[in-house]
Enzyme design. Structure first.
Site, mmCIF file in Angstrom:
data_model
loop_
_atom_site.group_PDB
_atom_site.id
_atom_site.type_symbol
_atom_site.label_atom_id
_atom_site.label_comp_id
_atom_site.label_asym_id
_atom_site.label_seq_id
_atom_site.Cartn_x
_atom_site.Cartn_y
_atom_site.Cartn_z
ATOM 1 N N ASP A 211 -3.030 9.298 -8.115
ATOM 2 C CA ASP A 211 -2.136 10.199 -7.417
ATOM 3 C C ASP A 211 -2.841 11.537 -7.168
ATOM 4 O OD1 ASP A 211 0.741 10.665 -6.662
ATOM 5 O OD2 ASP A 211 0.552 12.254 -8.149
ATOM 6 N N GLU A 276 -5.625 9.038 -3.709
ATOM 7 C CA GLU A 276 -4.718 9.537 -2.665
ATOM 8 C C GLU A 276 -5.323 10.783 -2.042
ATOM 9 O OE1 GLU A 276 -0.197 11.188 -1.841
ATOM 10 O OE2 GLU A 276 -1.075 11.502 -3.810
HETATM 11 C C1 GLC Z 1 1.930 11.977 -4.668
HETATM 12 C C2 GLC Z 1 3.016 10.931 -4.690
HETATM 13 C C3 GLC Z 1 4.325 11.619 -4.426
HETATM 14 C C4 GLC Z 1 4.579 12.626 -5.522
HETATM 15 C C5 GLC Z 1 3.416 13.608 -5.633
HETATM 16 C C6 GLC Z 1 3.476 14.396 -6.897
HETATM 17 O O1 GLC Z 1 1.785 12.569 -3.431
HETATM 18 O O2 GLC Z 1 2.728 9.935 -3.753
HETATM 19 O O3 GLC Z 1 5.387 10.715 -4.320
HETATM 20 O O4 GLC Z 1 5.749 13.337 -5.273
HETATM 21 O O5 GLC Z 1 2.189 12.921 -5.673
HETATM 22 O O6 GLC Z 1 3.185 13.586 -7.999
#
Ligand code: GLC
Length: 547
Positions: A211, A276
């Site tokens: 993440d 991500e």
């Molecule tokens: C990432 C996740 C999202 C979350 C954020 C904070 O972007 O995909 O859903 O709110 O991280 O953890």
């Protein structure tokens, strides 16, 4: 006989994450098994045969760890357990065992950037300034006037600093105040997180999606971010008013990613690390790491961020292909739990079909979002039912992310077979009976069958799985390219317009007899065609074999 396969037979086999297709299975909304209106691990386990039938290869599971659910599981209180809402460790083990038996890999979402403020680590850290775990998080003194130490903004609106009255310091939270950021410069904290990663690897998971990978390290001097000269409050979230120069994408983050990758390599080089991120330029390329020591898949979300326009998309694919280092493998994402669904974004339902053909015929590993195989659009959420904290904190976010997180539609039974509860955690589509998986399974020309056919064609064809991608120059509403490996060659032509279009083929492709394998209309019998011109109908995508 020359089959055209000789060269592929000599190639070393590609790892599963290059040939496979990843499916994001948003657990809360996939299948409920205990009647509480929220999806869970046992529910997903029941649906594994569907996913195997569909033809995906790996499942990305968003967080199911214990959590107060302030950010729907991205606020974690225990890295190595299962939240009772989602099941038990035994249910998890059973899911992994069944998935592996069906040939499906399991990729877990891990959240190393922050914990819940209820996590024992944070409770210890905030208990006193002298606690040994104080510096596992990012604490700073106030400015002399009592204001936060710098101007950094939270992605969920407002300052990214929260005041802790008992210990008289601010802590940093890139997201909600209930999600304090960890200090990855603290060696003991890093070791404790790595131990949690090993816990899941030892249980047989096949990789991780990290993440917000680009957030993990921040400027050690906490310098102010500069203003964003392109900020437009009408179209951009409030944190975009500044350039996140000092609180994201720190150059040292790549050392950390390399350490994660080394940890995974000890479990096998095909153990997958996804990061991500939301940029598609050279910054993304750096996450592959020096000589491939980083993530195998820095998640490329540019099909989501690029306007739905064939020339813009074509230009981005060319740029991305040209930027990729020689060792790097491309990947493409069409949707996720944070962004509006593709079917809503592209408007006409026929365009959602085109988008699926695009995703599954590009070079590189595709990531598919649950429900997109049914062409599901966003569900409008009545204001009183909005759950996403994102929407509640930043009015510019509209309905937030709930519209793309609504329950999967399975069959004609109450609540579309998702739950036996009277009310699922988010509402269903108003016209759900026409959209369900079962209804579409009965309909040979459905979006579901199109997706399945594409997945199966891709699996069977080395040119589609791994072949070179070569664009064909087009103008206006067409996007066209070939995929080629050895003697195997496919031609893909996508029409973004509601009127028919004609493509004049480049000379080199005219001589080859061609056969249509698939149209997004799902009606074109595989017929042989030839000649310099190719006509596509309104909103049609075609996949042809060239010989
Ligand atoms: C990432 C996740 C999202 C979350 C954020 C904070 O972007 O995909 O859903 O709110 O991280 O953890």
């Amino acid at each position: 006989m020359d089959t055209g396969y000789e060269d592929t037979a000599r190639r070393p086999a590609l790892p599963w994450w290059q040939t496979g297709v990843l499916y994001e299975c948003y657990l809360r909304s996939f299948q409920d098994s205990n009647g509480d209106g929220v999806g869970d691990l046992a529910g997903l386990r029941r649906r594994l045969p569907y996913l195997a039938w569909l033809g995906v290869d790996a499942l990305w599971l968003p967080p199911f760890y214990p959590s107060p659910q302030a950010d729907f599981g991205y606020d974690i209180t225990d890295w190595t357990a299962v939240d009772p809402r989602f099941g038990t460790l035994e249910a998890f083990d059973a899911l992994v065992a069944d998935a592996h038996r069906l040939g499906l890999r399991i990729v877990l979402d891990i959240v190393p950037n922050h914990t819940s403020d209820q996590h024992p680590w944070f409770q210890a850290s905030r208990s006193s300034r002298t606690h040994p775990q104080r510096n596992w998080y990012l604490w700073c003194d106030a400015k002399p006037d009592g204001s936060p130490p710098n101007n950094w903004l939270s992605a969920f609106g407002g300052s990214a600093w929260a005041w802790d009255a008992p210990t008289q310091q601010y802590y940093y939270h890139a997201f909600l105040p209930q999600q304090p950021d960890l200090n990855w410069r603290h060696p003991a904290m890093a070791q404790a997180f790595f131990a949690a990663m090993r816990f899941w690897l030892d249980r047989g998971v096949d990789g991780f999606r990290v993440d917000v990978m680009w957030h993990l390290l921040k400027d050690a001097q906490y310098r102010d971010n500069p203003p964003n000269p392109h900020y437009d409050p009408r179209t951009m979230p409030s944190n975009d008013m500044q350039l996140a120069l000092y609180n994201t994408d720190h150059p040292d983050v790549h050392h950390l990613v390399a350490r994660m990758r080394a940890l995974l390599n000890a479990y096998g080089e095909d153990c997958l690390l996804i990061g991500e991120m939301y940029f598609g330029d050279d910054r993304l390329m750096r996450y592959y790491g020096a000589h491939g020591a980083g993530a195998q898949m820095p998640h490329n979300q540019m099909l989501i961020l690029t306007p739905w326009d064939p020339q813009a998309i074509g230009a981005y694919i060319r740029r991305y292909e040209a930027m990729l280092p020689a060792f790097a493998w491309p990947n493409w994402v069409l949707g996720n739990h944070d962004k509006p669904r593709i079917a809503t974004r592209v408007g006409r339902p026929a365009q959602a079909r085109l988008a699926m053909m695009l995703l599954l015929t590009l070079r590189g590993t595709p990531t598919l979002y649950y429900g997109d195989e049914l062409g599901l659009p966003n569900v409008p959420i009545p204001p009183a039912q909005i759950q996403d904290p994102f929407a509640q904190r930043d009015p510019g976010r509209g309905q937030g992310r709930d519209p793309q997180r609504t329950p999967m539609l399975w069959d004609h039974t109450p609540q579309a077979g998702f739950t036996t509860a009277a009310r699922p955690w988010l509402p269903l589509h108003a016209d759900w009976p026409q959209r369900t998986m079962e209804a579409q399974r009965q309909e040979p020309t459905s979006m579901l069958h199109l997706t399945r056919r594409l997945l199966h064609l891709r699996r069977a064809d080395p040119a589609l799985q791994a072949g070179a991608w070569t664009p064909i120059a087009t103008q206006g509403p067409l996007l066209a390219y070939t995929r080629e490996q050895g003697e195997r060659r496919c031609l893909i032509v996508l029409n973004f317009a509601p009127e028919p279009q004609e493509l004049v083929l480049p000379a080199a492709l005219r001589r080859r007899p061609r056969r249509c394998l698939l149209s997004t209309w799902m009606d074109r019998a595989p017929v042989a065609e030839g000649g310099p011109r190719l006509t596509v109908r309104s909103d049609e995508g075609v996949l042809l074999r060239l010989r």
